[in-house]
Design a protein around this motif. Structure first.
Motif, PDB file in Angstrom:
ATOM      1  N   ILE A   1      -5.300  73.203   2.939  1.00 29.35           N
ATOM      2  CA  ILE A   1      -5.899  74.466   2.974  1.00 29.35           C
ATOM      3  C   ILE A   1      -7.496  74.202   3.537  1.00 29.35           C
ATOM      4  O   ILE A   1      -8.212  73.504   3.052  1.00 29.35           O
ATOM      5  CB  ILE A   1      -6.095  74.846   1.470  1.00 29.35           C
ATOM      6  CG1 ILE A   1      -4.669  74.950   0.642  1.00 29.35           C
ATOM      7  CG2 ILE A   1      -6.996  76.246   1.174  1.00 29.35           C
ATOM      8  CD1 ILE A   1      -4.915  75.048  -0.880  1.00 29.35           C
ATOM      9  N   ILE A   2      -7.633  75.025   4.734  1.00 28.45           N
ATOM     10  CA  ILE A   2      -8.891  75.039   5.330  1.00 28.45           C
ATOM     11  C   ILE A   2      -9.922  75.835   4.527  1.00 28.45           C
ATOM     12  O   ILE A   2      -9.679  77.181   4.473  1.00 28.45           O
ATOM     13  CB  ILE A   2      -8.655  75.465   6.672  1.00 28.45           C
ATOM     14  CG1 ILE A   2      -7.592  74.613   7.565  1.00 28.45           C
ATOM     15  CG2 ILE A   2     -10.044  75.301   7.308  1.00 28.45           C
ATOM     16  CD1 ILE A   2      -7.348  75.112   8.888  1.00 28.45           C
ATOM     17  N   GLU A   3     -10.857  75.101   3.865  1.00 35.38           N
ATOM     18  CA  GLU A   3     -11.516  75.746   2.819  1.00 35.38           C
ATOM     19  C   GLU A   3     -13.161  76.363   3.401  1.00 35.38           C
ATOM     20  O   GLU A   3     -13.246  77.270   3.340  1.00 35.38           O
ATOM     21  CB  GLU A   3     -11.976  74.760   1.599  1.00 35.38           C
ATOM     22  CG  GLU A   3     -12.697  75.471   0.461  1.00 35.38           C
ATOM     23  CD  GLU A   3     -12.898  74.527  -0.711  1.00 35.38           C
ATOM     24  OE1 GLU A   3     -12.313  74.993  -1.782  1.00 35.38           O
ATOM     25  OE2 GLU A   3     -13.460  73.597  -0.688  1.00 35.38           O
ATOM     26  N   GLU A   4     -13.346  75.534   4.233  1.00 31.92           N
ATOM     27  CA  GLU A   4     -14.619  75.980   4.835  1.00 31.92           C
ATOM     28  C   GLU A   4     -14.736  75.530   6.365  1.00 31.92           C
ATOM     29  O   GLU A   4     -13.893  74.427   6.972  1.00 31.92           O
ATOM     30  CB  GLU A   4     -15.892  74.852   4.365  1.00 31.92           C
ATOM     31  CG  GLU A   4     -16.269  75.057   2.749  1.00 31.92           C
ATOM     32  CD  GLU A   4     -17.166  74.161   2.465  1.00 31.92           C
ATOM     33  OE1 GLU A   4     -18.513  74.572   2.224  1.00 31.92           O
ATOM     34  OE2 GLU A   4     -16.934  72.903   2.222  1.00 31.92           O
ATOM     35  N   GLY A   5     -15.207  76.554   7.049  1.00 37.74           N
ATOM     36  CA  GLY A   5     -15.146  76.514   8.539  1.00 37.74           C
ATOM     37  C   GLY A   5     -13.813  77.125   9.111  1.00 37.74           C
ATOM     38  O   GLY A   5     -13.385  76.999  10.288  1.00 37.74           O
ATOM     39  N   ASP A   6     -13.085  78.087   8.268  1.00 37.88           N
ATOM     40  CA  ASP A   6     -11.824  78.354   8.541  1.00 37.88           C
ATOM     41  C   ASP A   6     -11.809  79.536   9.794  1.00 37.88           C
ATOM     42  O   ASP A   6     -11.080  79.689  10.427  1.00 37.88           O
ATOM     43  CB  ASP A   6     -11.190  78.894   7.461  1.00 37.88           C
ATOM     44  CG  ASP A   6     -11.941  79.803   6.594  1.00 37.88           C
ATOM     45  OD1 ASP A   6     -12.981  79.505   6.158  1.00 37.88           O
ATOM     46  OD2 ASP A   6     -11.493  80.866   6.035  1.00 37.88           O
ATOM     47  N   ALA A   7     -12.985  80.127   9.693  1.00 41.28           N
ATOM     48  CA  ALA A   7     -13.251  81.155  10.382  1.00 41.28           C
ATOM     49  C   ALA A   7     -13.403  80.906  12.202  1.00 41.28           C
ATOM     50  O   ALA A   7     -13.109  81.443  13.003  1.00 41.28           O
ATOM     51  CB  ALA A   7     -14.669  82.105  10.405  1.00 41.28           C
ATOM     52  N   VAL A   8     -13.721  79.275  12.046  1.00 45.19           N
ATOM     53  CA  VAL A   8     -13.870  78.752  13.422  1.00 45.19           C
ATOM     54  C   VAL A   8     -12.410  77.825  13.845  1.00 45.19           C
ATOM     55  O   VAL A   8     -12.641  77.113  14.649  1.00 45.19           O
ATOM     56  CB  VAL A   8     -15.127  78.110  13.748  1.00 45.19           C
ATOM     57  CG1 VAL A   8     -16.293  79.123  13.523  1.00 45.19           C
ATOM     58  CG2 VAL A   8     -15.273  76.990  12.717  1.00 45.19           C
ATOM     59  N   ALA A   9     -11.753  77.903  12.890  1.00 37.38           N
ATOM     60  CA  ALA A   9     -10.641  76.784  12.741  1.00 37.38           C
ATOM     61  C   ALA A   9      -9.237  77.363  13.621  1.00 37.38           C
ATOM     62  O   ALA A   9      -9.231  78.252  13.764  1.00 37.38           O
ATOM     63  CB  ALA A   9     -10.296  76.521  11.526  1.00 37.38           C
ATOM     64  N   ALA A  10      -8.573  76.164  14.034  1.00 39.05           N
ATOM     65  CA  ALA A  10      -7.165  76.571  14.369  1.00 39.05           C
ATOM     66  C   ALA A  10      -6.267  75.439  13.871  1.00 39.05           C
ATOM     67  O   ALA A  10      -6.804  74.283  13.393  1.00 39.05           O
ATOM     68  CB  ALA A  10      -7.177  76.240  15.923  1.00 39.05           C
ATOM     69  N   VAL A  11      -4.998  75.827  13.672  1.00 40.34           N
ATOM     70  CA  VAL A  11      -4.066  74.741  13.197  1.00 40.34           C
ATOM     71  C   VAL A  11      -3.207  74.275  14.401  1.00 40.34           C
ATOM     72  O   VAL A  11      -2.695  75.202  15.347  1.00 40.34           O
ATOM     73  CB  VAL A  11      -3.054  75.737  12.109  1.00 40.34           C
ATOM     74  CG1 VAL A  11      -1.746  74.695  11.884  1.00 40.34           C
ATOM     75  CG2 VAL A  11      -3.878  76.015  11.003  1.00 40.34           C
ATOM     76  N   GLU A  12      -3.169  73.091  14.547  1.00 35.57           N
ATOM     77  CA  GLU A  12      -2.225  72.494  15.888  1.00 35.57           C
ATOM     78  C   GLU A  12      -1.252  71.569  15.165  1.00 35.57           C
ATOM     79  O   GLU A  12      -1.341  71.054  14.013  1.00 35.57           O
ATOM     80  CB  GLU A  12      -3.196  71.547  16.445  1.00 35.57           C
ATOM     81  CG  GLU A  12      -4.461  72.266  16.873  1.00 35.57           C
ATOM     82  CD  GLU A  12      -5.546  71.285  17.877  1.00 35.57           C
ATOM     83  OE1 GLU A  12      -5.108  70.327  18.091  1.00 35.57           O
ATOM     84  OE2 GLU A  12      -6.379  71.894  18.378  1.00 35.57           O
ATOM     85  N   ALA A  13       0.115  71.677  15.879  1.00 37.76           N
ATOM     86  CA  ALA A  13       1.202  70.910  15.333  1.00 37.76           C
ATOM     87  C   ALA A  13       1.908  70.558  16.790  1.00 37.76           C
ATOM     88  O   ALA A  13       1.930  71.348  17.656  1.00 37.76           O
ATOM     89  CB  ALA A  13       2.072  71.867  14.418  1.00 37.76           C
ATOM     90  N   ASP A  14       2.696  69.533  16.497  1.00 42.82           N
ATOM     91  CA  ASP A  14       3.448  69.109  17.724  1.00 42.82           C
ATOM     92  C   ASP A  14       4.629  68.350  17.141  1.00 42.82           C
ATOM     93  O   ASP A  14       4.638  67.752  16.071  1.00 42.82           O
ATOM     94  CB  ASP A  14       2.919  68.118  18.622  1.00 42.82           C
ATOM     95  CG  ASP A  14       3.292  68.259  20.154  1.00 42.82           C
ATOM     96  OD1 ASP A  14       4.462  68.836  20.381  1.00 42.82           O
ATOM     97  OD2 ASP A  14       2.800  67.695  20.735  1.00 42.82           O
ATOM     98  N   ILE A  15       5.664  67.888  17.942  1.00 43.94           N
ATOM     99  CA  ILE A  15       6.792  67.287  17.328  1.00 43.94           C
ATOM    100  C   ILE A  15       6.873  65.811  18.094  1.00 43.94           C
ATOM    101  O   ILE A  15       6.167  65.503  19.050  1.00 43.94           O
ATOM    102  CB  ILE A  15       7.960  68.180  18.008  1.00 43.94           C
ATOM    103  CG1 ILE A  15       8.180  68.325  19.420  1.00 43.94           C
ATOM    104  CG2 ILE A  15       8.277  69.296  17.025  1.00 43.94           C
ATOM    105  CD1 ILE A  15       9.248  69.063  19.961  1.00 43.94           C
ATOM    106  N   SER A  16       7.751  65.288  17.564  1.00 49.29           N
ATOM    107  CA  SER A  16       7.901  63.639  18.262  1.00 49.29           C
ATOM    108  C   SER A  16       8.461  63.835  19.608  1.00 49.29           C
ATOM    109  O   SER A  16       9.204  64.910  20.020  1.00 49.29           O
ATOM    110  CB  SER A  16       8.841  63.122  17.295  1.00 49.29           C
ATOM    111  OG  SER A  16      10.102  63.511  17.302  1.00 49.29           O
ATOM    112  N   GLY A  17       8.380  62.661  20.357  1.00 52.81           N
ATOM    113  CA  GLY A  17       8.793  62.747  21.641  1.00 52.81           C
ATOM    114  C   GLY A  17       8.156  63.083  22.897  1.00 52.81           C
ATOM    115  O   GLY A  17       8.356  62.743  24.066  1.00 52.81           O
ATOM    116  N   ARG A  18       6.967  63.873  22.589  1.00 47.34           N
ATOM    117  CA  ARG A  18       6.178  64.153  23.732  1.00 47.34           C
ATOM    118  C   ARG A  18       5.127  63.131  24.091  1.00 47.34           C
ATOM    119  O   ARG A  18       5.063  62.549  25.236  1.00 47.34           O
ATOM    120  CB  ARG A  18       5.462  65.450  23.461  1.00 47.34           C
ATOM    121  CG  ARG A  18       4.653  66.134  24.392  1.00 47.34           C
ATOM    122  CD  ARG A  18       3.742  67.322  24.164  1.00 47.34           C
ATOM    123  NE  ARG A  18       4.315  68.055  23.073  1.00 47.34           N
ATOM    124  CZ  ARG A  18       5.037  69.157  23.443  1.00 47.34           C
ATOM    125  NH1 ARG A  18       5.310  69.395  24.772  1.00 47.34           N
ATOM    126  NH2 ARG A  18       5.700  69.946  22.472  1.00 47.34           N
TER     127      ARG A  18
END
Length: 858
Positions: A373-390
């Motif tokens: 849970i992004i509690e502070e700084g969420d308004a300037v935040a991004a969520v990043e995700a990736d998968i195996s193999g790259r």
């Protein structure tokens, strides 16, 4: 016999020693412990290093903690460990025994990652920045701090503080000037050396450049004993940093100084959660370094090739990325929270891009899960995700934070042009914090993550349960008036076109009730200050062509008498073209310094239509005064509800160089106004449902019902709905305005997600909007929909009326196109979107049909 007895005694002794070691290891750390910059522990007598085997990977499947980890803090629920040599941490959930690591424990065996990507597996914090030449570079705490021993660990009550100094390690050779003038070399160096041998030693380490009249350091000869000897001589004669700075500056070496960055990272155990914080205001770096983003714990909980499960990302209603889905051809997932910032120039609009409304991400294994849970700084935040193999063999999800935005400016001079980068004047300096919660086998699902986040909102934001909801809401948006260009004797003029007067609204409401539609939530848009694109809402003048204040009062009385909730609508964050009451000094500015204008986008190519008259972004600094004026007039109308068109769906900065207001500051301003309004009106309705606004809202329309459908994702899930059901009433986009107007599909989606119905209507003939900027409302004639809507409402209400105040306990996909939703007290709904019937454990669900079972009690 003696031999057997000896073996037994030996086994007993070993067992006792292991028990003793386990007991010592589990004791919480006491007091503060400092660790030197080389990473060695300096406080004696603290917790012992665990002599146990590492878990197979980051999933925490093994019960024992990795070698090198030692107890740093402990509470009723969690144990925090730290490796002093690497600064990686681990958290053990004492309830399940699961261990979660900040970095994969088998990363040395990664056969995919090489070079920098291999080293990055050791990282806890990474920054990207632009140097003075505009080159994009990266610094991370492992390569530029841990490997150099430039960090300090301090154990504190309930957690850890780690301060990283990122930068190149000073070499002994740095104590010697690279260039020095002839005069200074003679008077400041040679004349002060008394020993002739030392003088010759120094002379042969420098090359005389007669043309430049200076001496130049021979780096190739300054190694080993020679380097040691010269540095000792320089120290003896008192040649210090101040003198070296003078010589460096004389020959243009000052700008080539070191780029050192200091990052304070804090870990705290807070009940059932681990809180990770970076005080970005405490991040120190030189002015020449333009830090853009900071990534936090990019490999926390990372799963490997043999793990089964998925990653949850907050794309629209929610998306799942299955572990190891082999979609390495797809772009990695990255989504900034709360939609786009209108104060950052965007010439092209992305089509069908759903906003991320909730600052939540997570990862689920077979029998355990974590949620961030992004509690502070969420308004300037991004969520990043990736998968195996790259880049490596791991599936990852984490958060990053934009500390400084930039725009590119093209400069022209005759036939030549060049592009330069312009940065926002002041970087984000607020706190950054992410809470990690840990779920056992019973709650290890996206439904469990939603429940965990809901509990967080209850405790932190005051989210409260719905009560006395006897039937499903029906959200009807009535459009009052619109601006329309008309002609008189061929001369164009701006006019006002009423689409639904207050009298007509009463008539339509009566028809709705006669057809069995109940619990009506009437959202009235375009009722004051010139219609739907009204003037700045700092005061209220009810549009006379709709019936004026008298007509509004009569509509209110009618609504109250028939238990209809009335929500007149207003927008605050943007000013329409030529809006009365707007001054350009109230507008936000782009990073370039230009006024933040808003152009409509062309449907053909999704580009800004800069031939049209623009609107403007209202600066957050102007919002409080505007809201004060609006509410002063609104309270006189004695209305109990209000609809906020943009305060729950949009968030804009102001990059005015004299006073930068970043998105986090803008969020605080918006939240303050929402709090003020919630004290003046009984109920608030918002669009979109950004997390910071949801706590003040009782109703959300245009809630995300699907995801953006990015290639890397595998499944859309109703995470948003699972969080709010039973606490906030919600509905998706108006059924008659959606891309897919198939009421059968929308009906099944409402059943699956526990959503209400939503329509946008007006009373006028459809021809009234022809040749206006509102021709996209062509399907809003209520007569086309009211019969079908009433039929669908009665059926939806029969199924969902008894679960309105209940939470969604579980949601899952049973088969392709077949989904099951289970409510708090056991009622279960299975929907089948397929064109053929589906058999689910003996239950036949017809094509494009549903099945209801389980408890139906309230």
């Amino acid at each position: 016999m003696k031999r057997r007895l000896a073996i037994i005694m030996t086994a007993v002794i070993i067992g006792c020693l292991l028990i003793a070691q386990e007991t010592n290891f589990a004791e919480p750390a006491s007091g503060a412990v400092s660790v030197s910059e080389a990473g060695a522990e300096s406080a004696p007598g603290d917790g012992q290093t665990a002599e146990v085997t590492a878990a197979r990977n980051n999933s925490g499947k093994a019960a024992s903690i990795a070698e090198g980890m030692e107890n740093a803090a402990e509470n009723e629920f969690l144990i925090l460990y730290v490796n002093n040599a690497t600064t990686e941490i681990a958290v053990q959930d004492k309830r399940s025994g699961a261990i979660w690591y900040s970095n994969p424990q088998d990363r040395e065996d990664d056969k995919v990652a090489t070079g920098y990507n291999k080293a990055k597996l050791n990282v806890q914090v990474e920054i990207t920045y632009l140097d003075s030449a505009g080159n994009s570079l990266k610094y991370d705490n492992y390569t530029h701090s841990v490997q150099n021993g430039q960090y300090v660990i301090e154990k504190v009550s309930g957690g850890l503080n780690i301060v990283y100094t990122l930068g190149e390690v000073k070499s002994d050779i740095d104590a010697i000037p690279k260039y020095i003038s002839e005069e200074r070399f003679q008077t400041l160096i040679l004349d002060k050396i008394e020993d002739s041998g030392d003088k010759r030693e120094v002379e042969k380490r420098f090359k005389h450049n007669e043309q430049e009249k200076r001496y130049e350091r021979r780096d190739s000869s300054l190694k080993g004993v020679g380097l040691k000897k010269v540095t000792e001589v320089f120290e003896q004669i008192g040649y210090d940093e101040e003198q070296k700075a003078i010589d460096n500056a004389a020959f243009g070496e000052a700008a080539a100084g070191e780029l050192n960055v200091k990052i304070p990272l804090h870990y705290r155990l807070d009940g059932e959660q681990l809180k990770v914080t970076v005080d970005s205001g405490g991040v120190e770096y030189p002015e020449t370094m333009k830090i853009q983003t900071l990534s936090l714990l990019p490999f926390f909980g990372a799963s490997g090739l043999e793990d089964e499960g998925y990653t949850l990302v907050p794309d629209g209603s929610g998306s799942l990325i299955r572990f190891n889905n082999e979609k390495t051809y797809a772009t990695p997932f990255r989504k900034e929270l709360y939609g786009t910032d209108a104060s950052i120039s965007q010439r092209i609009r992305v089509q069908n891009d759903e906003a991320a409304r909730l600052p939540v991400f997570g990862m689920k294994y077979e029998d355990r899960a974590f949620v961030g849970i992004i509690e502070e700084g969420d308004a300037v935040a991004a969520v990043e995700a990736d998968i195996s193999g790259r880049l490596n063999v791991y599936n990852t999800v984490s958060s990053s934070f934009k500390l400084r935005n930039l725009e590119e400016v093209t400069l022209t001079n005759g036939w030549r042009s060049s592009t330069v980068k312009k940065f926002q004047a002041a970087p984000f300096q607020g706190d950054i914090s992410v809470r990690y919660g840990f779920l056992g086998a019973k709650d290890a699902s996206y439904s469990g993550m939603a429940a965990h986040y809901r509990d967080y909102l209850i405790k932190q934001a005051g989210l409260t349960r719905l009560t006395d909801e006897e039937s499903v809401p029906f959200y009807a948006e009535f459009i009052g008036g619109i601006p329309k260009k008309k002609f008189f004797l061929g001369i164009p003029y701006n006019a006002y076109e009423p689409l639904t007067t207050f009298d007509q609204a009463e008539s339509v409401l009566g028809q709705m009730m006669d057809l069995g539609i109940g619990n009506i939530k009437l959202r009235y848009t375009g009722w004051f200050n010139g219609g739907i694109v009204h003037d700045v809402a700092k005061s209220i003048a009810v549009d006379k062509k709709l019936g004026g204040s008298k007509g509004l009062n009569e509509l209110k009385a009618y609504a109250d008498a028939n238990r209809i909730s009335l929500f007149p609508d207003a927008a605050f964050l943007e000013a329409a073209p030529n809006a009365d009451g707007f001054k350009k000094s109230q507008a936000s500015r782009f990073i370039t310094g230009k006024l933040a204008h808003i152009y409509p986008y062309r449907a053909a190519d999704f580009r800004e239509d800069d031939e049209q008259e623009p609107g403007y972004v209202l600066s957050p600094k102007s919002l409080p005064k505007t809201v004060d004026g609006f509410m002063a007039d609104y309270e006189k109308l004695q209305l109990t509800g209000v609809s906020l068109r943009d305060l729950g769906s949009k968030l804009n900065s102001d990059f005015n160089r004299a006073n930068v207001i970043d998105r986090e500051e803008a969020k605080a301003i918006v939240s303050g106004q929402l709090q003020q309004m919630s004290g003046s009106v009984k109920e608030i309705l918002v669009e979109g449902g950004n997390a910071y606004a949801a706590a003040y809202a009782r109703h959300i329309v245009d809630a995300p019902m699907t995801s953006s459908g990015f290639i890397i994702t595998d499944e859309t899930v109703p995470f948003f709905q699972t969080v709010f059901h039973g606490y906030v009433n919600y509905a998706g986009m108006a059924w008659n305005m959606a891309d897919d107007q198939d009421s059968a599909y929308n009906f099944l989606k409402a059943l699956e997600t526990g959503s209400a119905m939503h329509y946008t209507w007006f009373n006028a003939d459809s021809s009234a909007i022809k040749m206006t900027e509102f021709d996209h409302l062509y399907s809003a004639d209520y007569r086309l929909w009211i019969d079908e809507a009433s039929q669908r409402y009665r059926e939806l209400n029969d199924v969902l009326h008894d679960v309105q105040t209940q939470t969604i306990a579980d949601h899952r996909m049973l088969a392709d196109g077949v989904y099951q939703t289970t409510f708090e007290k056991g009622k279960t709904i299975i929907v089948n979107y397929n064109d053929t019937a589906s058999n689910v454990d003996g239950i036949i669900v017809g094509a494009k049909d549903y099945w209801v079972g389980g408890e139906t009690q309230r």
